[in-house]
Enzyme design. Structure first.
Site, PDB file in Angstrom:
ATOM      1  N   HIS A  67       0.854  -1.187   0.000  1.00 51.00           N
ATOM      2  CA  HIS A  67       0.000   0.000   0.000  1.00 51.00           C
ATOM      3  C   HIS A  67       0.885   1.230   0.000  1.00 51.00           C
ATOM      4  CE1 HIS A  67      -3.139   2.824   1.193  1.00 51.00           C
ATOM      5  NE2 HIS A  67      -3.991   1.900   0.782  1.00 51.00           N
TER       6      HIS A  67
ATOM      7  N   ASP B 213      -8.085  -5.259   0.377  1.00 52.32           N
ATOM      8  CA  ASP B 213      -8.670  -6.035  -0.719  1.00 52.32           C
ATOM      9  C   ASP B 213      -8.206  -7.479  -0.760  1.00 52.32           C
ATOM     10  OD1 ASP B 213     -10.335  -4.126  -1.723  1.00 52.32           O
ATOM     11  OD2 ASP B 213      -8.726  -3.121  -2.798  1.00 52.32           O
TER      12      ASP B 213
HETATM   13  N1  CMC Z   1       4.050  -7.496  -4.910  1.00 55.83           N
HETATM   14  C1  CMC Z   1       5.388  -7.530  -5.090  1.00 55.83           C
HETATM   15  N2  CMC Z   1       6.186  -6.452  -4.921  1.00 55.83           N
HETATM   16  C2  CMC Z   1       5.597  -5.310  -4.574  1.00 55.83           C
HETATM   17  C3  CMC Z   1       4.208  -5.204  -4.376  1.00 55.83           C
HETATM   18  C4  CMC Z   1       3.427  -6.375  -4.549  1.00 55.83           C
HETATM   19  N3  CMC Z   1       2.104  -6.337  -4.383  1.00 55.83           N
HETATM   20  N4  CMC Z   1       3.896  -3.935  -4.032  1.00 55.83           N
HETATM   21  C5  CMC Z   1       5.039  -3.264  -4.017  1.00 55.83           C
HETATM   22  N5  CMC Z   1       6.081  -4.083  -4.333  1.00 55.83           N
HETATM   23  C6  CMC Z   1       7.502  -3.738  -4.353  1.00 55.83           C
HETATM   24  C7  CMC Z   1       7.853  -2.877  -5.550  1.00 55.83           C
HETATM   25  O1  CMC Z   1       8.246  -3.671  -6.647  1.00 55.83           O
HETATM   26  C8  CMC Z   1       8.978  -2.041  -5.003  1.00 55.83           C
HETATM   27  O2  CMC Z   1      10.141  -2.854  -4.947  1.00 55.83           O
HETATM   28  P1  CMC Z   1      11.614  -2.181  -5.148  1.00 55.83           P
HETATM   29  O3  CMC Z   1      11.771  -1.233  -3.990  1.00 55.83           O
HETATM   30  O4  CMC Z   1      12.537  -3.326  -5.139  1.00 55.83           O
HETATM   31  O5  CMC Z   1      11.565  -1.476  -6.476  1.00 55.83           O
HETATM   32  C9  CMC Z   1       8.562  -1.780  -3.562  1.00 55.83           C
HETATM   33  O6  CMC Z   1       7.737  -2.905  -3.196  1.00 55.83           O
HETATM   34  C10 CMC Z   1       7.778  -0.496  -3.365  1.00 55.83           C
HETATM   35  O7  CMC Z   1       6.698  -0.518  -4.286  1.00 55.83           O
HETATM   36  P2  CMC Z   1       6.054   0.758  -4.955  1.00 55.83           P
HETATM   37  O8  CMC Z   1       5.483   0.364  -6.283  1.00 55.83           O
HETATM   38  O9  CMC Z   1       7.026   1.881  -4.915  1.00 55.83           O
HETATM   39  O10 CMC Z   1       4.889   1.084  -3.975  1.00 55.83           O
HETATM   40  P3  CMC Z   1       3.740   2.083  -4.283  1.00 55.83           P
HETATM   41  O11 CMC Z   1       3.454   2.775  -3.011  1.00 55.83           O
HETATM   42  O12 CMC Z   1       4.023   2.919  -5.465  1.00 55.83           O
HETATM   43  O13 CMC Z   1       2.536   1.110  -4.702  1.00 55.83           O
HETATM   44  C11 CMC Z   1       0.670  -0.289  -4.595  1.00 55.83           C
HETATM   45  C12 CMC Z   1       1.526   0.742  -3.858  1.00 55.83           C
HETATM   46  C13 CMC Z   1      -0.600  -0.561  -3.775  1.00 55.83           C
HETATM   47  C14 CMC Z   1       0.239   0.260  -5.966  1.00 55.83           C
HETATM   48  C15 CMC Z   1       1.492  -1.583  -4.775  1.00 55.83           C
HETATM   49  O14 CMC Z   1       1.882  -2.068  -3.521  1.00 55.83           O
HETATM   50  C16 CMC Z   1       0.754  -2.637  -5.569  1.00 55.83           C
HETATM   51  O15 CMC Z   1       0.798  -2.634  -6.800  1.00 55.83           O
HETATM   52  N6  CMC Z   1       0.031  -3.589  -4.865  1.00 55.83           N
HETATM   53  C17 CMC Z   1      -0.787  -4.546  -5.539  1.00 55.83           C
HETATM   54  C18 CMC Z   1      -2.105  -3.922  -5.943  1.00 55.83           C
HETATM   55  C19 CMC Z   1      -3.023  -3.716  -4.765  1.00 55.83           C
HETATM   56  O16 CMC Z   1      -3.219  -4.589  -3.940  1.00 55.83           O
HETATM   57  N7  CMC Z   1      -3.653  -2.533  -4.713  1.00 55.83           N
HETATM   58  C20 CMC Z   1      -4.664  -2.218  -3.704  1.00 55.83           C
HETATM   59  C21 CMC Z   1      -4.282  -1.084  -2.812  1.00 55.83           C
HETATM   60  S1  CMC Z   1      -5.336  -0.999  -1.378  1.00 55.83           S
HETATM   61  C22 CMC Z   1      -6.889  -0.608  -1.985  1.00 55.83           C
HETATM   62  C23 CMC Z   1      -7.008   0.811  -2.319  1.00 55.83           C
HETATM   63  O17 CMC Z   1      -6.744   1.667  -1.454  1.00 55.83           O
HETATM   64  O18 CMC Z   1      -7.412   1.095  -3.442  1.00 55.83           O
END
Ligand code: CMC
Length: 429
Positions: free
Chosen positions: A307, A364
């Protein structure tokens, strides 16, 4: 000013003293509004991870501690004691209602549950297999065409009326989308029922036989509606505010929010989680899914994990996890996907990759399993989220309309294109 109330910043031969703002809870914030004028520089923050776009008194999140407060009230207490309509009142008005205020608010919402009959024409114009989020986006935008006489946004009474209409009509429209997709006749709202029971009836009651659903169905949905009702400046709420900042009406602002919610990184995650769990199929396959999620070249992420704000267990996920067990128990449903989900959570929480990056299950991760047990098709999952989040969207929209500091949202960019060059005629290229 103490040193904590200001930040000194130098850029080349220019320097500027920037005020530091202190919220009632949470991290301090540097007010950079005068930075471009005084230094010629602005700031770069892709994804707005370090930028507050507004002041808001609605919801507070402490992502490190796993805390979520609506108007100061912990989500756990609201989940245990409150109802979705009471939470919607709280989000909109800032205080919990007394018995009379709640009854009046529920009366107002109930009064506006019907759709204009002409809406059916829109509905029947969609393909039978249209995605319900596409239908919801289009139908909400079209609400503005039905209420254009009440769209004087200077008028506080009309603003509130639009907010109530949205909270009241989104469930009716959502249920109509579902029934259209399965070929059932549209059900009118039964206004003698409370909000979530009414939705349940609009979804599943058929003319030919009485509806005999376990009360856990409405209870679980009401909990999910409470948990999804608001989450401060997430992508869809920020979208509603951005569109609202232009003076656009609340119906199209909320329709834009629905579109933003649809993405799998946001509200579409619950749909994506269920697809992922089905693909994994068996607890034995969990480790290979974890390995794939860690492999950056695979393009695969664990859906329902991680998240932008929570770097701890999402407090909503803990509540949904418990409700998942209650629902499956009460409905006597055995879902092998729950075994996959539990194993996946256990394995990820022990894995260094997820531990180091503070990736925990989010709201979720389990909600899709509940929806599935209730008989809600996967395509409707994000629609359920939208029903709840409408309360948050309209509260933010109302707050924005009253904010004397609100301006049109207009981010800047770092231009990376070509420097100035002269046009070359087609023969010279
Ligand atoms: N699986 C594997 N690796 C992950 C995941 C995941 N679900 N989420 C983040 N990472 C890794 C990412 O690759 C990065 O690694 P590195 O530092 O080595 O490059 C690190 O963790 C930080 O990730 P980020 O993309 O910078 O994090 P973010 O804050 O931009 O993204 C997120 C947050 C929710 C988009 C992401 O965690 C994600 O894609 N999760 C899966 C989709 C999901 O469950 N979304 C629902 C969010 S909650 C409901 C809502 O509020 O809408």
């Amino acid at each position: 000013m103490s040193e904590f109330d200001q930040m000194n910043l130098s850029a080349g031969d220019k320097s500027v003293v920037l005020p530091v703002l202190h919220p009632t809870l949470g991290q301090s914030c540097v007010d950079i509004a005068k930075l471009p004028k005084e230094t010629g520089c602005f700031t770069y923050d892709p994804g707005f991870g370090a930028t507050a776009s507004c002041k808001s008194a609605i919801t507070y999140i402490d992502g490190n501690a796993g805390v979520l407060l609506y108007r100061g009230y912990p989500i756990e207490q609201l989940a245990e004691h409150s109802s979705f309509t009471e939470v919607a009142y709280l989000l909109m008005h800032g205080e919990l209602p007394n018995a009379q205020q709640l009854a009046e608010f529920e009366g107002e919402v109930t009064h506006h549950t019907m759709m204009h009959e002409a809406f059916r024409t829109f509905l029947y114009g969609f393909r039978h297999d249209a995605h319900p989020m596409a239908m919801l986006t289009g139908m909400l935008g079209s609400l503005a065409s039905f209420y254009h006489k009440d769209l004087n946004l200077e008028d506080q009474v009309q603003r509130r009326l639009a907010a109530i209409r949205l909270i009241a009509k989104v469930p009716t429209i959502a249920a109509a989308c579902y029934r259209y997709s399965v070929g059932w006749p549209i059900r009118y709202p039964r206004n003698n029922l409370p909000f979530t029971d009414r939705f349940v009836h609009m979804m599943w009651e058929v003319p030919s036989e009485p509806l005999n659903l376990n009360p856990i169905v409405a209870k679980a949905l009401d909990l999910l509606f409470i948990l999804h009702a608001d989450h401060e400046q997430n992508a869809s709420t920020s979208t509603v505010r951005l569109v609202g900042s232009t003076g656009a009406n609340p119906y199209v602002s909320v329709a834009a929010g629905v579109a933003a919610l649809w993405g799998p990184a946001h509200g579409g995650a619950n749909e994506a989680v269920l697809k992922m769990l089905a693909e994994i199929g068996r607890p034995d396959n969990v480790q290979s899914a974890i390995d794939r999620a860690k492999d950056k070249t695979s393009g695969f992420r664990l859906m329902g994990f991680g998240h932008r704000v929570y770097k701890n267990y999402d407090p909503r996920a803990a509540l949904v996890r418990k409700m998942t067990h209650d629902v499956l128990g009460a409905l006597k449903v055995s879902d092998p996907l729950l075994d996959v989900a539990l194993k996946l959570e256990e394995a990820a929480l022990k894995d260094d990759y997820f531990v180091e990056r503070k990736l925990y299950p989010n709201v979720d991760f389990y909600s899709g399993i509940i929806y599935k047990a209730l008989g809600i098709p996967v395509e409707m999952f994000t629609v359920m989220f939208a029903i709840a989040r409408t309360a948050g969207w309209v509260s933010h929209w109302l707050e924005q309309q009253n904010d004397p500091e609100a301006r049109i949202g207009r981010p800047r960019q770092i231009y990376t294109g070509s420097v100035r060059r002269d046009y070359v005629g087609i023969d010279g290229r």
